[in-house]
Design an enzyme around this catalytic site. Structure first.
Site, PDB file in Angstrom:
ATOM      1  CG  HIS A 112      -1.641  -1.233  -3.104  1.00 16.43           C
ATOM      2  ND1 HIS A 112      -2.138  -0.735  -1.930  1.00 16.43           N
ATOM      3  CD2 HIS A 112      -0.788  -0.292  -3.574  1.00 16.43           C
ATOM      4  CE1 HIS A 112      -1.630   0.459  -1.701  1.00 16.43           C
ATOM      5  NE2 HIS A 112      -0.798   0.768  -2.683  1.00 16.43           N
ATOM      6  CG  ASP A 128      -3.426  -3.733  -0.687  1.00 15.39           C
ATOM      7  OD1 ASP A 128      -2.256  -3.791  -0.304  1.00 15.39           O
ATOM      8  OD2 ASP A 128      -3.973  -2.693  -1.105  1.00 15.39           O
ATOM      9  CD  GLU A 149      -1.455   8.610  -3.216  1.00 14.78           C
ATOM     10  OE1 GLU A 149      -2.187   7.711  -3.655  1.00 14.78           O
ATOM     11  OE2 GLU A 149      -0.949   8.597  -2.081  1.00 14.78           O
ATOM     12  CD  GLU A 162      -1.597  10.086   1.660  1.00 14.31           C
ATOM     13  OE1 GLU A 162      -1.683   9.143   0.868  1.00 14.31           O
ATOM     14  OE2 GLU A 162      -0.898  10.062   2.696  1.00 14.31           O
ATOM     15  CG  HIS A 201       1.387  11.880   0.088  1.00 10.18           C
ATOM     16  ND1 HIS A 201       1.161  11.021  -0.955  1.00 10.18           N
ATOM     17  CD2 HIS A 201       1.515  11.116   1.192  1.00 10.18           C
ATOM     18  CE1 HIS A 201       1.166   9.763  -0.502  1.00 10.18           C
ATOM     19  NE2 HIS A 201       1.377   9.810   0.809  1.00 10.18           N
ATOM     20  CG  ASP A 212      -5.273   8.497  -1.054  1.00 11.49           C
ATOM     21  OD1 ASP A 212      -6.319   8.223  -1.677  1.00 11.49           O
ATOM     22  OD2 ASP A 212      -4.264   7.758  -1.080  1.00 11.49           O
ATOM     23  CG  ASP A 271       2.841   9.163   4.452  1.00 13.23           C
ATOM     24  OD1 ASP A 271       1.900   9.921   4.720  1.00 13.23           O
ATOM     25  OD2 ASP A 271       2.809   8.300   3.552  1.00 13.23           O
ATOM     26  CG  ASP A 276      -0.598   7.179   5.683  1.00 12.88           C
ATOM     27  OD1 ASP A 276      -0.532   8.273   5.108  1.00 12.88           O
ATOM     28  OD2 ASP A 276      -0.194   6.117   5.183  1.00 12.88           O
ATOM     29  CG  ASP A 310      -3.465   5.944   2.045  1.00 13.11           C
ATOM     30  OD1 ASP A 310      -3.210   5.061   2.866  1.00 13.11           O
ATOM     31  OD2 ASP A 310      -2.725   6.220   1.081  1.00 13.11           O
TER      32      ASP A 310
HETATM   33  C1  XLS Z   1       1.896   5.855   0.410  1.00 11.79           C
HETATM   34  C2  XLS Z   1       0.772   6.042  -0.507  1.00 11.79           C
HETATM   35  C3  XLS Z   1       0.128   4.771  -1.039  1.00 11.79           C
HETATM   36  C4  XLS Z   1      -0.757   5.078  -2.222  1.00 11.79           C
HETATM   37  C5  XLS Z   1      -1.157   3.896  -3.015  1.00 11.79           C
HETATM   38  O1  XLS Z   1       2.382   6.800   1.005  1.00 11.79           O
HETATM   39  O2  XLS Z   1      -0.153   6.877   0.120  1.00 11.79           O
HETATM   40  O3  XLS Z   1      -0.582   4.121  -0.046  1.00 11.79           O
HETATM   41  O4  XLS Z   1      -1.930   5.761  -1.851  1.00 11.79           O
HETATM   42  O5  XLS Z   1      -0.063   3.180  -3.476  1.00 11.79           O
HETATM   43 CA    CA Z   2      -2.132   7.534  -0.485  1.00  7.92          CA
HETATM   44 CA    CA Z   3       0.536   8.500   2.984  1.00  2.49          CA
END
Ligand code: XLS
Ligand code: CA
Ligand code: CA
Length: 438
Positions: free
Chosen positions: A100, A103, A231, A267, A270, A295, A306, A308, A337
Site C-alpha cells: 500500500h 506501507d 479483492e 483471499e 475473506h 491472497d 479476519d 490473516d 497477506d
Molecule cells: C484486508 C485486506 C487488505 C488488502 C489490501 O482485509 O486483506 O490487506 O489485501 O488492501
Molecule cells: Ca488481502
Molecule cells: Ca484479510
C-alpha cells in the site's frame, strides 16, 4: 547493512529435516506437471504485515519490534524497511512483493509531501529491485486507515474525500507502474455501510464504479497493461461491504462495464468470512475468466473475524492448487497477506511464518497435481453429467434445441425419472485422503 544477521538463506532440505529454518516441501526448481514450483507459485511478501505490523490488537500494543534500527515514522525507517524487506525476500527466495502507499512511507500532513516521499522511496526500491531481480506483484492505496475514510473512499458521502481518494489512487498507480507492478488492487474495506438509515446504496455503488473507471482510464494512459483487481470481502471493518464475495464483485464489474480491465484477487480468509470455502470463490472467479491473483492466508473457523494466519491447512491448499492448475495458473501470484500470531514476535517467527506458508502451498501443489494425474475425480464428474452427452434429449437441452412444451411431452411419456445417480461424496473424499496421506 544486513538486518537479519542470525538467519542464512533458507534451503530446501526435504520432509525429514528437523531444521526449522529450512523448506520441507518447497523446492523451487522441482518440476510439477511440466513447470517449476517457483513458476506455479509466484510468492509475494505483503509489505504491511511483514514490515509494518508489530502485533498491536484491540487490547494491547506491539509485541514485535519492526523498527529495523531506525526511528519509526521517519524516512530513515521507510528505507530500513526496504532494506529489511529485500533481505528477507532474498533469504526466502521470494520474487515478488505487494504494497500500500502508506506501507512504504509515513503519511505527511498534506498529499503533496506524501507524494514526494513516495517518489523518493520508490527510487530507492527500484534500485533494490534492479540489484536483486525481485519484482512488484501489485500495488494499492490504503483508503481505509485514515479517519477521513470513515465513511469509505469511493463511497464516501463527501466529495472532497472522494477527490482525495482519487489523488491517492493516481499516485499509487504511478508508483505501481514505475515499479513494473503486474496488478493494481482495490480492496474496499470501508466501501460499505453500517445502516440504511443514513446510506444511499445505489449512489455509493455508482461512485465506486466512477472511481474505478477513472483509475482504468488513467492507468492505461500511463502505460499500465496489467490487471486491476477487486479483492472481495463481506464484512470487517464495515458491517455490509459491497464487494461481498467473488460472485457479487463479478456482477458489479459487469454492471459497470469494468469486466475487461478487472479480475479478482481472492483471499482465503475473506472467502470463508463470506460463508464459502476458499476453493468456491476461486472456482466462481475462474469460470468467469476472472481469477487473477490470490491472497494466501487462512482464517480460524472458531473466530468470526479476519485473522490473516499463515496458511497451514494442507487440505485447503490442495483444493486451492487444484483450482489454480485447472484454471491454467494465475496471471498474478500468491501474496502472503498473513501475519504471525501476536505471541510469535521474534525474527525467527517472521521467517518460519513464510516457510510454513510456502511449504503448505508447495505440498498443496504436489497433492493437487497427484489428484489430477490420478484422474478419478475428473472421470467421476464427467460421468455424472453423461446424460447430457449420451441421450437424445440431453443433447437437445445443451444445444438449446428444445422447449418447455417438448420437455413436458417427453416427461409425460417417461412417467418419472430414475434417481439421478449417487453423488458418491464419501467415496471421493476417501480418494482425496488416500492421495493426501497414502
Ligand atoms: C484486508 C485486506 C487488505 C488488502 C489490501 O482485509 O486483506 O490487506 O489485501 O488492501
Ligand atoms: Ca488481502
Ligand atoms: Ca484479510
Amino acid at each position: 547493512m544486513a538486518i537479519f544477521n542470525s538467519i542464512s538463506k533458507i534451503q530446501y532440505e526435504g520432509a525429514k529435516s528437523r531444521n526449522s529454518l529450512a523448506f520441507k516441501y518447497y523446492d523451487a526448481d522441482r518440476v510439477i506437471m511440466g513447470k517449476k514450483m517457483k513458476e506455479h507459485l509466484p510468492f509475494a511478501m505483503a509489505w504491511w504485515h511483514n514490515l509494518c505490523a508489530g502485533g498491536t490488537d484491540m487490547f494491547g500494543r506491539n509485541t514485535a519490534d519492526k523498527s529495523f534500527g531506525a526511528e519509526v515514522g521517519t524516512m530513515e525507517h521507510a528505507k530500513a524497511k526496504v532494506d529489511a524487506g529485500f533481505e528477507f525476500m532474498q533469504k526466502l527466495g521470494i520474487e515478488y512483493f505487494c504494497f500500500h502507499d502508506v506501507d512504504i512511507v509515513p503519511e505527511a500532513e498534506g498529499i503533496k509531501e506524501t507524494n514526494r516521499r513516495l517518489d523518493e522511496i520508490s527510487d530507492y526500491i527500484l534500485v533494490k529491485m534492479q540489484e536483486t531481480g525481485i519484482k512488484c506483484l501489485w500495488g494499492t492505496a490504503n483508503m481505509f486507515s485514515n479517519p477521513r475514510f470513515c465513511n469509505g473512499a469511493g463511497s464516501s458521502n463527501s466529495a472532497d474525500v472522494f477527490a482525495f481518494a482519487a489523488a491517492q489512487v493516481k499516485k499509487a498507480l504511478d508508483i505501481t507502474v514505475k515499479l513494473g507492478g503486474k496488478g493494481y488492487v482495490f480492496w474496499g474495506g470501508r466501501e460499505g455501510y453500517e445502516t440504511l438509515l443514513n446510506t444511499d446504496v445505489k449512489f455509493e455503488q455508482e461512485n465506486i464504479a466512477r472511481l474505478m473507471k477513472m483509475a482504468v482510464a488513467y492507468g492505461r494512459s500511463i502505460g499500465f497493461t496489467g490487471d486491476f483487481y477487486i479483492e472481495p470481502k463481506p464484512k470487517e471493518p464495515m458491517k455490509h461491504q459491497y464487494d461481498f464475495d467473488a460472485a457479487t464483485a463479478i456482477g458489479f464489474l459487469r454492471q459497470y462495464g469494468l469486466d475487461k480491465d478487472f479480475k479478482l484477487n481472492i483471499e482465503a480468509n475473506h472467502a470463508t468470512l463470506a460463508g464459502h470455502t476458499f476453493e468456491h470463490d476461486l472456482r466462481i472467479s475462474a469460470i468467469n475468466g476472472m481469477l487473477g491473483s490470490i491472497d494466501a492466508n487462512q482464517g480460524d473457523y472458531l473466530l468470526g473475524w479476519d485473522t490473516d494466519e499463515f496458511p497451514f491447512d494442507v487440505y485447503t491448499a490442495t483444493m486451492c492448487m487444484y483450482e489454480v492448475l485447472k484454471a491454467g495458473g494465475l496471471t498474478g501470484g500468491f501474496n502472503f497477506d498473513a501475519k504471525n500470531r501476536r505471541p510469535s514476535y521474534t525474527v525467527e517467527d517472521m521467517f518460519e511464518g513464510y516457510i510454513l506458508g510456502m511449504d503448505t502451498f508447495a505440498l498443496g501443489l504436489i497433492k493437487a497435481a497427484e489428484i489430477i494425474e490420478d484422474g478419478r475425480i475428473d472421470e467421476f464428474i464427467a460421468k455424472r453429467y453423461a446424460s447430457y452427452r449420451e441421450t437424445e434429449m440431453g443433447k437437445k437441452i445443451v444445444s438449446n434445441e428444445t422447449s418447455l412444451e417438448e420437455l413436458a411431452a417427453y416427461a409425460e411419456k417417461m412417467g418419472a425419472p430414475e434417481l439421478p445417480g449417487s453423488g458418491k461424496q464419501e467415496n471421493l473424499q476417501n480418494i482425496v485422503n488416500s492421495i493426501l496421506f497414502g
